[in-house]
Structures are given as C-alpha cells and as structure tokens.
Design a protein around this motif. Structure first.
Motif, PDB file in Angstrom:
ATOM      1  N   GLU A 681       8.715  -1.663  -0.954  1.00  0.00           N
ATOM      2  CA  GLU A 681       8.598  -0.232  -1.232  1.00  0.00           C
ATOM      3  C   GLU A 681       8.714   0.035  -2.730  1.00  0.00           C
ATOM      4  N   ILE A 682       9.658  -0.695  -3.372  1.00  0.00           N
ATOM      5  CA  ILE A 682       9.838  -0.509  -4.813  1.00  0.00           C
ATOM      6  C   ILE A 682       8.575  -0.971  -5.575  1.00  0.00           C
ATOM      7  N   ARG A 683       8.009  -2.090  -5.166  1.00  0.00           N
ATOM      8  CA  ARG A 683       6.839  -2.627  -5.890  1.00  0.00           C
ATOM      9  C   ARG A 683       5.581  -1.799  -5.605  1.00  0.00           C
ATOM     10  N   TRP A 684       5.592  -1.105  -4.449  1.00  0.00           N
ATOM     11  CA  TRP A 684       4.455  -0.214  -4.186  1.00  0.00           C
ATOM     12  C   TRP A 684       4.573   1.033  -5.031  1.00  0.00           C
ATOM     13  N   ALA A 685       5.782   1.590  -5.084  1.00  0.00           N
ATOM     14  CA  ALA A 685       6.116   2.747  -5.951  1.00  0.00           C
ATOM     15  C   ALA A 685       5.125   3.878  -5.757  1.00  0.00           C
ATOM     16  N   SER A 686       4.953   4.249  -4.498  1.00  0.00           N
ATOM     17  CA  SER A 686       4.069   5.373  -4.148  1.00  0.00           C
ATOM     18  C   SER A 686       2.651   5.195  -4.701  1.00  0.00           C
ATOM     19  N   GLY A 687       2.208   3.937  -4.676  1.00  0.00           N
ATOM     20  CA  GLY A 687       0.841   3.664  -5.123  1.00  0.00           C
ATOM     21  C   GLY A 687       0.702   3.498  -6.619  1.00  0.00           C
ATOM     22  N   LYS A 688       1.793   3.411  -7.367  1.00  0.00           N
ATOM     23  CA  LYS A 688       1.729   3.286  -8.818  1.00  0.00           C
ATOM     24  C   LYS A 688       2.371   2.009  -9.338  1.00  0.00           C
ATOM     25  N   GLY A 689       2.946   1.210  -8.441  1.00  0.00           N
ATOM     26  CA  GLY A 689       3.632   0.012  -8.864  1.00  0.00           C
ATOM     27  C   GLY A 689       2.689  -1.180  -9.015  1.00  0.00           C
ATOM     28  N   PRO A 690       3.228  -2.340  -9.386  1.00  0.00           N
ATOM     29  CA  PRO A 690       2.405  -3.545  -9.585  1.00  0.00           C
ATOM     30  C   PRO A 690       1.709  -4.013  -8.311  1.00  0.00           C
TER      31      PRO A 690
END
Length: 722
Positions: A681-690
């Motif tokens: 979830e953290i790496r997805w970051a609402s579609g803005k993560g890596p």
C-alpha cells in the motif's frame, strides 16, 4: 522422171530397213550369247567360286566390238528415221526400242566386266604396294555398286559382288592401319606413372609414306587416323610442353623425344614456344605430303589440333606472360615478338593461314588484357583475404581527435555558438579483423594504381575497387556462415569490420578525387551507396545472433520449472539452476564482447538480451493466479541473485537501468513478492508511488490476489487501488 526417183528411194528405204532388222537380230543374238558367257564367268568367280578362272580379255574385246556395231546401227536408225519419218515412225521406233533394250543388257555386261577388272586390279595393286591405285579401284568399284541409276542391284550376283567388295575394302583398311602403326611408332605411351620419356619415330621415307596417306585419304579413312594421331600428340607432347618442365630433342635417327623432368614446375614461355617449334618442324619434315587441291597433311591435321592447342597455349602459357604492373608492361614487347614469330612459322609450314592467327588477340590487345589481368588478380587477392579467419584481430584506435572551430556566427545580433564533440565523425575503439584492414589497404592500393593509369584503365580499376567491397559484403556471410551463426566473438568482429569499412568509404572517393585522371574527376565517383550496404549486412548479421542468444536464454527459462508456478507448493531445484545458467550466459557474452564491440554497442546488445530475460520472468510471475508464501520467498531469493549478478555484465553497474528497460519493474516485483499488504500500500501510494510507475492497477491487484489470502484487509487494499 520424178516418179522413177521416188520408186528408187522407196525401194532403197525398204532395203535399208530390211538390213537394219537383220543386223539388229544378229546383234541381239550376239548380246544374248555374250550375256550368258558373262553370267557363266561371274558365276564361276562369285557364285560357285570355281578354282579355275577363265581369261576374260576375249569377253571384253567382244563386248567392245558389239558396242561399236550398236553405235553404228543407232546412227543408221537415226538417219533412217529422218528420211522416212512420215511413213515408218512406228516400225523404226520398235527397232530403236529393241536396240535400247539390247543396249541395257550390254551396259550391265560392261559393268560386270568392269567390276571384275577392279577386283583383279585391287589384288594386284596391294601385292605391289600401290595404295593410291588400290584406293582408287575401291572407289570405282563402290561407285559402280552404289550407282542408283544402275540395274546391277536386280542381278542375282549383286550380293556376292557386294560382299567381295566389303572383304576387299576391310582387308585394305586393316593392312593400311597395320602399315600406319609400323611406320609411325610411339614408345612410352603405357599408363605408367613412372614413365618419363615418350618418343615418336617415323620409320619410312616420305615418298613411301605419302602413297599410304593418300590411299587412306581416297577411301575417307585418313581423318580417323589423324584424329587418333593428333590426340596422342596433344596428350603426350604438346600438353607436357606447355604445362611441365621437360626436355625436347630430335636424334640422328629422326626420333622425336620428350623427357618429363618436373611435372610440378611451370615452364617459361620461351621454352614452350621453342619446344613447340621443334615439334612442328619435325612434323613438317616428315608429313609434308600433298594430298589433293594443294592441301598438305599438316593442313588436314589442323582441325584435329588447333582448338585444343589454342586453348591450352593461351590459357596455360601466354596468359601467364601478361604483365601485372606498368613496369612489366613496358618490358612486354619481346614476348609479343616471339609469339608473332611462332605464329609466322606455323603459317610458313602451312599448319594455319593468316586468317587463323590464334594468338592475335593477345598480341594486338595487350592493354586490355593487361588491365583485365590486373583486375582479375586483384579480385583473387581480395577473395583470399576474405577467406581468412575473422578471429585473427587487431585493436582499432580512433585517429587524432578532430578540431572544430568555435567561431561565433553573427545573425541579426543573435550570437550563435556551434560546438561538436571531439569524437564526432570518429569510429570508436573496438576490435576488427586483420582481414578488414587488409581489404581497406588493398582498396587504397587499387586507387593508387588508378591514379597513375590511363583513363580507360583508371575506370576499370575504380570499379574493381567497388567490386572488392561488394564481394566482401556478399561473400563473408556465406564463407563464414557456420561461425557467424554460433560464435559470438566472430559475429561481433564481422559487425565491427562492416562498420569500419563503411566509415572509411564515406570519405574514400573524396580523398582520391583530385588524384585520379581528369576525365574521371568529372564523373560522380562515390562509395557512399556501399556504406549503407555494409552497415545493413553487419547490423543484420549481429541482430540475428542477438536473437540466437536471446532464444538460448528463453529456452533455458522454459525448462526452469517456472511454467508450473502456481501449480506446485514449492519450486523445483531446476529453477535456481536455470536462472544461474541464464546469468552465466550473459557473463559469457561479456567475456567475448566487452573488449571487442564499441562500448555503446556492447551495452545496448547485452541490455537487449538481458531485458528479454527479465521481461520473461516478470510475465511468468504476473500471470499466475496463486503463489504460495514459500514459493514467493524462494522467488525473492532467486530473483535477488539475478538482481545482484546481472548489473555486473555492464562496465558500470548502474548503467543496467539505462539499457534494460524492464529492470526497475523487475526490482519492484522482487519487493512485492517479499512485502506485506501494508508495504504494498505504501509503495502504491494512491497511484503515485514507485510501484505505480512500473505496474498498472490491474497487474498490482493480480499480484495481491495471488500472494495473499482473501481477508478484509486485502479487500480494502484492492478496493483502494484504482
């Protein structure tokens, strides 16, 4: 008075007709008698083969007398027809027809007697060794027997006489062939490889052999003997003289001798022409026989020898004397003189005519032959270079960096600066085959030669130079096909060779343009079109091998066990082994390519192959619906091995992300396989993560469903990924 004269003439005419009838009857009786005498005579000789032969001179004399009387009768009949044409046409015609029939019988009798005379003369001439007279009698006999207007074929005795003629003809040919072999003797013709000496001996005087030769000519059998004789001369004398080191001499006994000294040593042209002249002088001395129409035996031999002599002498001797440099061309005049002298001698002895000077092409067109040979030799030299091993290489280092001006260009008060990198227009450092440099050096030597040549020769040399590069592009992929398909070092060298040659072809024509003859300077001389050809050939060959290396890695992954991912609770040991094998394959390419290819080409090549491997791994994992936790842990360990070793194939490890397009996606996949739902979830970051930069929402959801069980936490996370 007139009536009395008329009665006298009529009475005289009737008397004349009575005399004619009586005379014709007498002649017919004589002819019948003669016919039976001739028949009995011929039967005795050719049917019953009586041992006692009757003298036929009396019959011949009798036939001649009858012939004379018949000619007189014919004249009298013709005169009588003219006198009494109106009154006695039919009667006189009957008399004339009867006389003609008698004449046919007499003519047949004369022919039979002539045949008998021929047979007797043939036997007599053969005993006296008069071969020309024998041959003429045989020809006469043949003409009588084969005359289509004769009625001899209707006689019962015809077949017997025909058979007698055949026997006499065969006997003459057999005897003449035996005499030919006795008088024209060869030694050393046996099929013995150790035989070193061959001799030709004419054992009889010219006048004696002349009669035999002319006799064979009259019966149309001389050509067969000349064909065999000429073939022997070509095989055992002329060919060795032209192609081998040998000794030729004529002894006191008029024996022509050739001794083979060294079959591997090629003789010089002077020796060849001298020995051939000795041979033809010997033939002229012993075969200067006039046959007919002022044709000599040497003239008759020409059709059997000239074609082979021309081909062998020109291709294997004279062609070797053609100069291959301007210096040799200046010293070629003595060769032309000696060649013309040899031809003149052949004309002098009557072997050839002025119209058949077969070496004229070489003596009159030496300039054309000169440039033809140079171009041919250059193409052979280029072909030999092309066949050399590609792996025999040298290092290419760029020339001194070019200096570009940094002048400012003033344009409407706007200051414009132009800067070019020092490596612009430079071929980067790489390994090339020695043969590629030799090809370039050969091309430059050809153009150097063209600069000092005439206009026509310069054009030929220029296009020969172009042909060298065309041959390189076409022949190397075929000649080295097996190595280019399987050995990465050689395909890399060939790629570099093509780029190296293409690089120099861009400026090669410009470099020599002012040095070439003025007429060529006006032409559009260029090698630029061949630049594209060489680049395409080298690139296509290298790309084909890259596909070959990619297929090797993909085939390894197919057998790795990853195909069963999601169907087993744990990965087989073959998976880790396959991944390590793929890395080793990439490391092998580094070993053979890194110091060979230009660095940018190397990175792009191995990066493309490594990207295919990574892309295949990603696809196999993301397409699975269920990945057990243990399997995911194993994949993390194995993929981390790849992530650790793969960057080492590049000169700088961090460059892998630049040349392997899917590398960051692969690293992100490793993190997902070992992450918790919270970390994902953290790496997805609402579609803005890596994670969102590398995977789509659908792919992330697929991975979550495959890695985690269906819980409320998973459902909330899946719902948040959009």
């Amino acid at each position: 008075m007139v009536s009395f004269l008329t009665d006298v003439l009529i009475t005289a005419g009737q008397v004349e007709k009575l005399n004619l009838r009586e005379k014709i009857s007498q002649i017919q009786e004589e002819i019948v008698k003669l016919k039976y005498d001739v028949k009995d005579f011929m039967d005795d000789n050719y049917i019953e083969f009586s041992s006692k032969l009757t003298k036929n001179q009396r019959l011949v004399s009798k036939a001649e007398i009858l012939t004379k009387e018949m000619n007189e009768l014919q004249k009298r009949i013709d005169d009588q027809i003219k006198i009494e044409l109106s009154g006695s046409i039919k009667e006189l015609q009957n008399l004339s027809q009867a006389l003609k029939e008698s004449n046919v019988c007499l003519h047949l009798s004369n022919q039979l007697l002539s045949l008998n005379e021929c047979i007797k003369s043939i036997n007599q001439y053969q005993e006296e060794q008069r071969y020309v007279d024998t041959a003429k009698s045989l020809c006469t006999m043949q003409n009588l027997l084969d005359n289509p207007e004769s009625d001899l074929q209707d006689l019962e005795i015809y077949n017997a006489i025909k058979e007698e003629y055949k026997n006499l003809h065969d006997s003459f040919l057999s005897h003449a062939s035996l005499l030919w072999d006795e008088r024209i003797c060869w030694t050393g013709l046996e099929n013995n490889k150790d035989e070193t000496v061959v001799t030709l001996h004419i054992k009889d005087k010219l006048e004696n052999i002349e009669d035999l030769i002319r006799g064979l000519h009259y019966v149309n059998k001389l050509s067969d003997h000349l064909d065999q004789f000429s073939e022997t001369i070509m095989s055992h004398i002329i060919q060795p003289i032209i192609n081998e080191h040998c000794s030729v001499f004529v002894s006191k006994e008029n024996i022509f001798t050739i001794e083979y000294i060294d079959k591997k040593q090629i003789p010089i042209y002077k020796s060849v022409l001298h020995n051939l002249k000795l041979l033809f002088r010997y033939l002229h001395e012993h075969f200067n026989v006039i046959i007919d129409d002022n044709q000599t035996l040497l003239m008759k031999m020409q059709p059997h020898m000239l074609e082979q002599l021309t081909e062998s002498l020109t291709m294997n001797c004279i062609a070797r004397t053609i100069p291959s440099s301007n210096t040799e061309l200046k010293n070629f005049e003595p060769v032309v003189e000696e060649t013309n002298e040899f031809q003149s001698y052949l004309v002098e002895i009557g072997f050839i005519t002025e119209e058949k000077l077969f070496l004229k092409e070489y003596t009159d067109n030496i300039d054309k032959l000169f440039i033809d040979k140079i171009c041919q030799d250059l193409m052979v030299k280029a072909k030999n270079i092309i066949r050399k091993d590609l792996h025999d290489s040298i290092k290419h280092i760029p020339e001194t960096p070019l200096k570009f001006p940094n002048d400012e260009l003033e344009n409407e008060d706007i200051s414009i600066h132009r800067y070019l990198n020092e490596s612009s227009f430079q071929l980067p450092t790489c390994q090339i085959s020695k043969s590629a440099k030799e090809i370039l050096d050969l091309a430059k030597s050809i153009l150097d030669e063209a600069c000092d040549s005439s206009d026509a020769s310069a054009v030929r040399l220029f296009y020969t130079c172009r042909n060298v590069f065309e041959m390189y592009a076409g022949l190397v992929p075929e000649h080295h096909k097996k190595f280019l398909e399987t050995i990465p070092q050689q395909v890399a060298l060939f790629h570099n060779n093509c780029m190296y040659l293409a690089h120099h072809l861009l400026t090669l024509a410009h470099e020599y343009r002012d040095k070439l003859p003025e007429s060529l300077q006006q032409l559009n001389l260029t090698f630029t079109d061949q630049t594209l050809i060489l680049r395409n050939v080298g690139s296509e060959c290298f790309l084909e091998h890259m596909r070959y290396q990619r297929d090797i890695i993909i085939d390894i992954l197919k057998e790795s066990g990853l195909a069963a991912l999601g169907q087993v609770s744990e990965l087989p040991s073959s998976t880790e082994r396959a991944l390590r094998q793929c890395i080793r394959q990439l490391e092998l390419l580094k070993t053979v390519w890194l110091d060979v290819l230009p660095i940018n080409i190397y990175c792009r090549a191995v990066g493309c192959i490594a990207n295919s491997m990574v892309e295949d791994l990603i696809l196999r994992v993301t397409s699975v619906e269920d990945i057990p936790a243990d399997v995911a842990s194993d994949l993390v360990i194995m993929f981390n091995t790849v992530a650790t070793r793969a960057p080492m194939i590049f000169p700088e490890s961090e460059e892998i992300a630049q040349y392997v397009r899917k590398w960051r996606k692969f690293l992100e996949l490793i993190k997902v396989l070992g992450a918790s739902l919270k970390e994902i979830e953290i790496r997805w970051a609402s579609g803005k993560g890596p994670l969102a930069k590398e995977f789509t929402a659908i792919q992330v959801k697929q991975l979550i469903r495959a890695l985690f069980q269906n819980t409320e936490r998973r459902s909330i996370l899946l719902a948040s990924i959009k």
